[in-house]
Design a protein around this motif. Structure first.
Motif, mmCIF file in Angstrom:
data_model
loop_
_atom_site.group_PDB
_atom_site.id
_atom_site.type_symbol
_atom_site.label_atom_id
_atom_site.label_comp_id
_atom_site.label_asym_id
_atom_site.label_seq_id
_atom_site.Cartn_x
_atom_site.Cartn_y
_atom_site.Cartn_z
ATOM 1 N N ARG A 131 39.191 34.307 50.835
ATOM 2 C CA ARG A 131 39.835 35.619 50.918
ATOM 3 C C ARG A 131 41.286 35.404 51.306
ATOM 4 N NH1 ARG A 131 35.587 39.917 52.818
ATOM 5 N NH2 ARG A 131 33.787 38.535 52.905
ATOM 6 N N ASN B 157 52.306 41.699 49.116
ATOM 7 C CA ASN B 157 52.382 43.146 48.868
ATOM 8 C C ASN B 157 51.198 43.908 49.479
ATOM 9 O OD1 ASN B 157 50.208 42.655 47.168
ATOM 10 N ND2 ASN B 157 51.281 43.210 45.288
ATOM 11 N N GLY B 158 50.317 43.190 50.214
ATOM 12 C CA GLY B 158 49.179 43.830 50.870
ATOM 13 C C GLY B 158 47.899 43.842 50.058
ATOM 14 N N GLN B 159 47.945 43.389 48.830
ATOM 15 C CA GLN B 159 46.758 43.392 47.979
ATOM 16 C C GLN B 159 45.793 42.286 48.412
ATOM 17 O OE1 GLN B 159 47.550 42.804 43.799
ATOM 18 N NE2 GLN B 159 45.400 43.050 43.234
ATOM 19 N N ASP B 160 44.533 42.684 48.618
ATOM 20 C CA ASP B 160 43.493 41.698 48.935
ATOM 21 C C ASP B 160 43.063 40.994 47.659
ATOM 22 O OD1 ASP B 160 43.411 42.287 51.663
ATOM 23 O OD2 ASP B 160 42.010 43.936 51.355
ATOM 24 N N VAL B 161 42.935 39.673 47.748
ATOM 25 C CA VAL B 161 42.567 38.863 46.587
ATOM 26 C C VAL B 161 41.573 37.796 47.014
ATOM 27 C CG1 VAL B 161 44.759 39.210 45.358
ATOM 28 C CG2 VAL B 161 44.510 37.285 46.948
ATOM 29 N N THR C 153 45.333 37.781 51.476
ATOM 30 C CA THR C 153 46.108 38.991 51.260
ATOM 31 C C THR C 153 47.490 38.576 50.777
ATOM 32 O OG1 THR C 153 44.926 40.077 53.072
ATOM 33 C CG2 THR C 153 46.951 41.131 52.311
ATOM 34 N N LEU C 154 47.878 39.128 49.632
ATOM 35 C CA LEU C 154 49.200 38.833 49.084
ATOM 36 C C LEU C 154 50.283 39.498 49.924
ATOM 37 C CD1 LEU C 154 48.485 39.348 45.260
ATOM 38 C CD2 LEU C 154 48.564 37.187 46.539
#
Length: 115
Positions: free
Chosen positions: A35, A40-44, A37-38
């Motif tokens: 897991r 920009n806040g996007q979870d990936v 978090t980029l």
């Protein structure tokens, strides 16, 4: 894992992620997923190939090909060359995560959009 990511993407972890979870969500024979978090806040989820696994697999296939060639010579009725040739052709594709990423992009683009 950090070294592999930095080497492959050419940036430090701080330049890529706000957060990166060290403990993998899952681990398989050639990779593990984490897991993250980029910026920009996007979870990936980040898939990371085990260090050196490509070399190991390709060497194993080379050795298997030698064994199959010997079996075909010693016992011609047992010709496994078509099978091992297919593995040798496909294994590098399976180890290329860029090809996998492109396939996911095309799959995502082909899915119907919800309104």
């Amino acid at each position: 894992v950090y070294g592999t990511i930095q080497k492959e993407l050419g940036k430090s972890m701080d330049e890529l992620f706000l957060d990166f979870v060290n403990e993998p969500l899952a681990t398989a024979s050639i990779a593990q997923v984490h897991r993250a978090t980029l910026l920009n806040g996007q979870d990936v989820v980040v898939k990371v190939q085990h260090d050196g696994i490509k070399t190991v697999i390709l060497e194993d296939l080379k050795n298997a090909k030698s064994i199959v060639d010997w079996i075909a010579w010693a016992e011609p009725q047992y010709n496994f060359n078509p099978m091992i040739d297919e593995w040798c052709k496909e294994a590098p594709k399976e180890l290329d995560f860029n090809l996998e990423a492109v396939a996911w992009i095309f799959k995502t683009l082909s899915l119907p959009r919800s309104v």
